[in-house]
Write a protein that holds these residues in place. Structure first.
Motif, PDB file in Angstrom:
ATOM      1  N   LYS A   1       1.412  10.914  -8.218  1.00 50.72           N
ATOM      2  CA  LYS A   1       2.135  10.097  -9.209  1.00 50.72           C
ATOM      3  C   LYS A   1       1.669   8.647  -9.174  1.00 50.72           C
ATOM      4  CE  LYS A   1       6.296  12.906  -9.026  1.00 50.72           C
ATOM      5  NZ  LYS A   1       7.277  13.052 -10.043  1.00 50.72           N
ATOM      6  N   LEU A   2       1.296   8.166  -7.968  1.00 49.67           N
ATOM      7  CA  LEU A   2       0.870   6.780  -7.811  1.00 49.67           C
ATOM      8  C   LEU A   2      -0.627   6.582  -8.055  1.00 49.67           C
ATOM      9  CD1 LEU A   2       2.964   5.988  -4.634  1.00 49.67           C
ATOM     10  CD2 LEU A   2       3.329   5.024  -6.918  1.00 49.67           C
ATOM     11  N   GLY A   3      -1.376   7.690  -8.143  1.00 49.47           N
ATOM     12  CA  GLY A   3      -2.809   7.598  -8.365  1.00 49.47           C
ATOM     13  C   GLY A   3      -3.568   7.089  -7.152  1.00 49.47           C
ATOM     14  N   ILE A   4      -3.078   7.433  -5.953  1.00 49.85           N
ATOM     15  CA  ILE A   4      -3.737   7.017  -4.721  1.00 49.85           C
ATOM     16  C   ILE A   4      -3.983   8.247  -3.851  1.00 49.85           C
ATOM     17  CG2 ILE A   4      -2.766   4.688  -4.756  1.00 49.85           C
ATOM     18  CD1 ILE A   4      -0.675   5.609  -2.716  1.00 49.85           C
ATOM     19  N   SER A   5      -4.751   8.078  -2.795  1.00 54.39           N
ATOM     20  CA  SER A   5      -5.016   9.207  -1.903  1.00 54.39           C
ATOM     21  C   SER A   5      -3.776   9.535  -1.073  1.00 54.39           C
ATOM     22  CB  SER A   5      -6.194   8.893  -0.972  1.00 54.39           C
ATOM     23  OG  SER A   5      -5.796   7.962   0.016  1.00 54.39           O
ATOM     24  N   VAL A   6      -3.703  10.763  -0.617  1.00 57.98           N
ATOM     25  CA  VAL A   6      -2.581  11.197   0.233  1.00 57.98           C
ATOM     26  C   VAL A   6      -2.590  10.389   1.527  1.00 57.98           C
ATOM     27  CG1 VAL A   6      -1.592  13.144   1.508  1.00 57.98           C
ATOM     28  CG2 VAL A   6      -2.520  13.508  -0.788  1.00 57.98           C
ATOM     29  N   ASP A   7      -3.768  10.134   2.081  1.00 61.67           N
ATOM     30  CA  ASP A   7      -3.853   9.353   3.322  1.00 61.67           C
ATOM     31  C   ASP A   7      -3.298   7.945   3.143  1.00 61.67           C
ATOM     32  OD1 ASP A   7      -4.937  11.444   4.776  1.00 61.67           O
ATOM     33  OD2 ASP A   7      -7.016  10.789   4.483  1.00 61.67           O
ATOM     34  N   THR A   8      -3.646   7.302   2.022  1.00 60.59           N
ATOM     35  CA  THR A   8      -3.122   5.963   1.748  1.00 60.59           C
ATOM     36  C   THR A   8      -1.606   6.002   1.626  1.00 60.59           C
ATOM     37  OG1 THR A   8      -5.152   5.264   0.646  1.00 60.59           O
ATOM     38  CG2 THR A   8      -3.157   4.015   0.122  1.00 60.59           C
ATOM     39  N   TYR A   9      -1.096   6.995   0.894  1.00 59.63           N
ATOM     40  CA  TYR A   9       0.359   7.086   0.751  1.00 59.63           C
ATOM     41  C   TYR A   9       1.039   7.307   2.106  1.00 59.63           C
ATOM     42  CZ  TYR A   9       5.044   7.949  -0.356  1.00 59.63           C
ATOM     43  OH  TYR A   9       6.404   7.822  -0.350  1.00 59.63           O
ATOM     44  N   LYS A  10       0.474   8.166   2.932  1.00 59.99           N
ATOM     45  CA  LYS A  10       1.064   8.429   4.252  1.00 59.99           C
ATOM     46  C   LYS A  10       1.117   7.152   5.091  1.00 59.99           C
ATOM     47  CE  LYS A  10       0.130  13.353   4.802  1.00 59.99           C
ATOM     48  NZ  LYS A  10      -0.615  14.383   5.558  1.00 59.99           N
ATOM     49  N   GLN A  11       0.105   6.290   4.938  1.00 67.09           N
ATOM     50  CA  GLN A  11       0.113   5.016   5.658  1.00 67.09           C
ATOM     51  C   GLN A  11       1.239   4.118   5.163  1.00 67.09           C
ATOM     52  OE1 GLN A  11      -3.869   3.496   5.190  1.00 67.09           O
ATOM     53  NE2 GLN A  11      -4.673   4.792   6.830  1.00 67.09           N
ATOM     54  N   TYR A  12       1.515   4.135   3.857  1.00 65.60           N
ATOM     55  CA  TYR A  12       2.640   3.378   3.307  1.00 65.60           C
ATOM     56  C   TYR A  12       3.954   3.946   3.827  1.00 65.60           C
ATOM     57  CZ  TYR A  12      -0.520   1.421  -0.309  1.00 65.60           C
ATOM     58  OH  TYR A  12      -1.516   0.778  -0.991  1.00 65.60           O
ATOM     59  N   ASP A  13       4.098   5.250   3.760  1.00 65.79           N
ATOM     60  CA  ASP A  13       5.336   5.947   4.118  1.00 65.79           C
ATOM     61  C   ASP A  13       5.683   5.763   5.598  1.00 65.79           C
ATOM     62  OD1 ASP A  13       7.078   8.252   2.628  1.00 65.79           O
ATOM     63  OD2 ASP A  13       6.929   8.714   4.779  1.00 65.79           O
ATOM     64  N   SER A  14       4.661   5.638   6.439  1.00 68.47           N
ATOM     65  CA  SER A  14       4.879   5.503   7.879  1.00 68.47           C
ATOM     66  C   SER A  14       4.985   4.051   8.340  1.00 68.47           C
ATOM     67  CB  SER A  14       3.731   6.179   8.641  1.00 68.47           C
ATOM     68  OG  SER A  14       2.525   5.466   8.426  1.00 68.47           O
ATOM     69  N   GLY A  15       4.621   3.117   7.469  1.00 66.85           N
ATOM     70  CA  GLY A  15       4.650   1.709   7.850  1.00 66.85           C
ATOM     71  C   GLY A  15       3.359   1.238   8.495  1.00 66.85           C
ATOM     72  N   GLU A  16       2.337   2.080   8.490  1.00 67.36           N
ATOM     73  CA  GLU A  16       1.035   1.691   9.062  1.00 67.36           C
ATOM     74  C   GLU A  16       0.323   0.679   8.184  1.00 67.36           C
ATOM     75  OE1 GLU A  16      -1.555   4.977  10.295  1.00 67.36           O
ATOM     76  OE2 GLU A  16       0.249   6.238  10.319  1.00 67.36           O
ATOM     77  N   SER A  17       0.552   0.730   6.871  1.00 66.94           N
ATOM     78  CA  SER A  17      -0.104  -0.189   5.935  1.00 66.94           C
ATOM     79  C   SER A  17       0.932  -0.908   5.089  1.00 66.94           C
ATOM     80  CB  SER A  17      -1.043   0.571   4.985  1.00 66.94           C
ATOM     81  OG  SER A  17      -2.175   1.023   5.667  1.00 66.94           O
ATOM     82  N   ASP A  18       0.619  -2.140   4.764  1.00 67.57           N
ATOM     83  CA  ASP A  18       1.444  -2.955   3.879  1.00 67.57           C
ATOM     84  C   ASP A  18       1.399  -2.358   2.469  1.00 67.57           C
ATOM     85  OD1 ASP A  18       2.947  -5.050   2.965  1.00 67.57           O
ATOM     86  OD2 ASP A  18       1.340  -6.520   3.093  1.00 67.57           O
ATOM     87  N   ILE A  19       2.529  -2.339   1.795  1.00 69.24           N
ATOM     88  CA  ILE A  19       2.615  -1.778   0.449  1.00 69.24           C
ATOM     89  C   ILE A  19       2.585  -2.928  -0.557  1.00 69.24           C
ATOM     90  CG2 ILE A  19       3.902  -0.278  -1.111  1.00 69.24           C
ATOM     91  CD1 ILE A  19       5.468   0.717   1.383  1.00 69.24           C
ATOM     92  N   PRO A  20       1.616  -2.949  -1.473  1.00 69.54           N
ATOM     93  CA  PRO A  20       1.585  -4.007  -2.492  1.00 69.54           C
ATOM     94  C   PRO A  20       2.882  -4.005  -3.324  1.00 69.54           C
ATOM     95  CG  PRO A  20      -0.452  -2.732  -2.520  1.00 69.54           C
ATOM     96  CD  PRO A  20       0.496  -2.016  -1.614  1.00 69.54           C
ATOM     97  N   ALA A  21       3.317  -5.195  -3.737  1.00 70.88           N
ATOM     98  CA  ALA A  21       4.547  -5.304  -4.527  1.00 70.88           C
ATOM     99  C   ALA A  21       4.478  -4.468  -5.794  1.00 70.88           C
ATOM    100  CB  ALA A  21       4.833  -6.759  -4.870  1.00 70.88           C
ATOM    101  N   SER A  22       3.318  -4.439  -6.439  1.00 69.11           N
ATOM    102  CA  SER A  22       3.199  -3.645  -7.660  1.00 69.11           C
ATOM    103  C   SER A  22       3.391  -2.157  -7.362  1.00 69.11           C
ATOM    104  CB  SER A  22       1.847  -3.887  -8.330  1.00 69.11           C
ATOM    105  OG  SER A  22       0.783  -3.555  -7.457  1.00 69.11           O
ATOM    106  N   MET A  23       2.937  -1.715  -6.196  1.00 69.42           N
ATOM    107  CA  MET A  23       3.105  -0.315  -5.795  1.00 69.42           C
ATOM    108  C   MET A  23       4.580  -0.042  -5.480  1.00 69.42           C
ATOM    109  SD  MET A  23       1.291   2.504  -5.353  1.00 69.42           S
ATOM    110  CE  MET A  23      -0.348   1.827  -5.354  1.00 69.42           C
ATOM    111  N   LEU A  24       5.261  -0.992  -4.840  1.00 66.82           N
ATOM    112  CA  LEU A  24       6.698  -0.826  -4.577  1.00 66.82           C
ATOM    113  C   LEU A  24       7.478  -0.690  -5.883  1.00 66.82           C
ATOM    114  CD1 LEU A  24       7.440  -3.295  -1.660  1.00 66.82           C
ATOM    115  CD2 LEU A  24       7.773  -0.818  -1.662  1.00 66.82           C
ATOM    116  N   PHE A  25       7.079  -1.482  -6.874  1.00 61.21           N
ATOM    117  CA  PHE A  25       7.729  -1.400  -8.179  1.00 61.21           C
ATOM    118  C   PHE A  25       7.530  -0.010  -8.774  1.00 61.21           C
ATOM    119  CE2 PHE A  25       7.614  -2.109 -12.846  1.00 61.21           C
ATOM    120  CZ  PHE A  25       8.935  -2.496 -13.017  1.00 61.21           C
ATOM    121  N   GLU A  26       6.305   0.513  -8.703  1.00 66.38           N
ATOM    122  CA  GLU A  26       6.019   1.863  -9.212  1.00 66.38           C
ATOM    123  C   GLU A  26       6.838   2.909  -8.461  1.00 66.38           C
ATOM    124  OE1 GLU A  26       2.020   3.622 -10.249  1.00 66.38           O
ATOM    125  OE2 GLU A  26       1.430   1.591  -9.653  1.00 66.38           O
TER     126      GLU A  26
END
Length: 184
Positions: free
Chosen positions: A29-54
């Motif tokens: 739905k976000l148009g990103i890789s599963v690995d990137t999303y998992k990093q967001y979901d786990s807190g390993e990577s910072d989530i861009p504000a535009s992505m948080l809005f989406e």
């Protein structure tokens, strides 16, 4: 800041599980890789504000809930005193202040955004998000990169654009730029 990233990721993960949405479905739905999303979901990577809005739109929750963990409560109006917006330090290039995090069922997300001058010659990281965006320069000079265009805006200038096109902003000169951003 790492603590805030982990808090937001924890809320995101909890909501995703509550709505029974898989990592794969969210990433698609976000148009990103599963690995990137998992990093967001786990807190390993910072989530861009535009992505948080989406993400807030996909989960059908207010962005304020993801940012603060509190449901917005104001129905008629929400006052935000100078400098007291909900701080959203989501990207190294930008500092956001959400100006209506406590208002229920917003049609737009208003932010005051500060951009520091860059010390390198590389363009800022580009992002995109669904909808439209309106930016009004409060102070400084702002270079807007959008769809192979570079536009310089000065104090009092504004731009309205389709935010599904990749875009970025950077301060021009030695001073920071500050602008009002309305994400619709």
């Amino acid at each position: 800041m790492q603590e805030k990233i982990i808090e937001i990721a924890s809320r995101l993960s909890e909501l995703r599980k509550l709505y029974d949405i898989s990592f794969e479905a969210m990433a698609e739905k976000l148009g990103i890789s599963v690995d990137t999303y998992k990093q967001y979901d786990s807190g390993e990577s910072d989530i861009p504000a535009s992505m948080l809005f989406e993400i807030s739109q996909i989960l059908n929750v207010d962005l304020g809930l993801l940012l603060t963990g509190e449901e917005p409560r104001m129905h008629i109006f929400a006052v935000n005193r100078k400098g007291k917006g909900t701080e959203v330090e989501r990207r190294a290039d930008y500092n956001y202040q959400n100006l209506a995090s406590n208002f229920v069922h917003k049609k737009a997300e208003p932010f005051i955004v500060s951009v520091e001058p860059r010390s390198d010659a590389h363009p800022p990281s580009m992002n995109s998000h669904p909808g439209q965006e309106f930016d009004y320069v409060i102070s400084g000079k702002l270079k807007v990169w959008i769809h192979d265009n570079e536009i310089i805006l000065e104090e009092g200038d504004s731009i309205y654009f389709d935010s599904s096109f990749v875009h970025a902003m950077e301060a021009v000169g030695d001073e920071p730029a500050k602008f009002l951003a309305m994400v619709l």
